[in-house]
Design an enzyme around this catalytic site. Sequence first.
Site, PDB file in Angstrom:
ATOM      1  N   SER A 171     108.704  43.292  28.869  1.00 45.62           N
ATOM      2  CA  SER A 171     108.386  44.376  28.923  1.00 45.62           C
ATOM      3  C   SER A 171     107.344  44.779  30.174  1.00 45.62           C
ATOM      4  O   SER A 171     107.147  45.812  30.509  1.00 45.62           O
ATOM      5  CB  SER A 171     108.023  45.120  27.620  1.00 45.62           C
ATOM      6  OG  SER A 171     106.748  44.639  27.219  1.00 45.62           O
TER       7      SER A 171
ATOM      8  N   LYS B 117     100.422  46.435  26.895  1.00 44.18           N
ATOM      9  CA  LYS B 117     100.853  47.799  27.714  1.00 44.18           C
ATOM     10  C   LYS B 117      99.825  48.256  28.544  1.00 44.18           C
ATOM     11  O   LYS B 117      98.925  48.059  28.494  1.00 44.18           O
ATOM     12  CB  LYS B 117     101.503  48.703  26.836  1.00 44.18           C
ATOM     13  CG  LYS B 117     102.463  48.220  25.503  1.00 44.18           C
ATOM     14  CD  LYS B 117     103.925  47.879  26.123  1.00 44.18           C
ATOM     15  CE  LYS B 117     104.625  47.195  24.922  1.00 44.18           C
ATOM     16  NZ  LYS B 117     106.040  46.717  25.438  1.00 44.18           N
TER      17      LYS B 117
END
Length: 198
Positions: free
Chosen positions: A57, A101
């Site tokens: 990701s 993230k």
Amino acid sequence: MRRRKKNTLSFSQKKKIITPKLIREIFSWITVTIFAVALATVFVFLFGMQVKVIGDSMEPSAYNGQTVLVNKLVLKILGPSTGDIVVFLPNGNANSHYYVKRVVAGPGDKVQIIDGLLYINGEVQTEDQDKYDKMEDAGIASNEITLKSGEYFVLGDNRNSSEDSRSANIGLVSTNMMIGKAWFKLGQNGHSGGFILD
């Protein structure tokens, strides 16, 4: 008699070896060693926590299995900023793995994803169009979300392969879920290491 004198002399010579100066020097070394160990422990705790990236990701910023170092101190002092890569436990769940993230919006911002593009406060993020693919799934950001105090919206850099704030089971990330800011990645499995830039 002579033998006894020799023994007495050698005993007194041994006694003179341990002087107050030597004792001070020994204590000085012990103090410096304890201080160095304590400083190293604090440094590792604040700057050297290691977290492995799970999944793809965050590519190309960080790769699956790559270790990143986490700075806890800077996050506590300055707080997260847009563009920072943060490490957090979703919903503060200690049984979960750490998520890595990028912060795209903070308190007071309005976030929405329309036609795969990120809008912050009603403006499309044109910089994002050059860096990231259009998002196939807007998730909870299909409707405009207003971030409250201490709330952040985070996305993976590889946005179509990321479970992030768009997912209902993660949602908005609050500061008390965050562990720290990722600041350095180790070179592993053919991927280069170095400082993590915004």
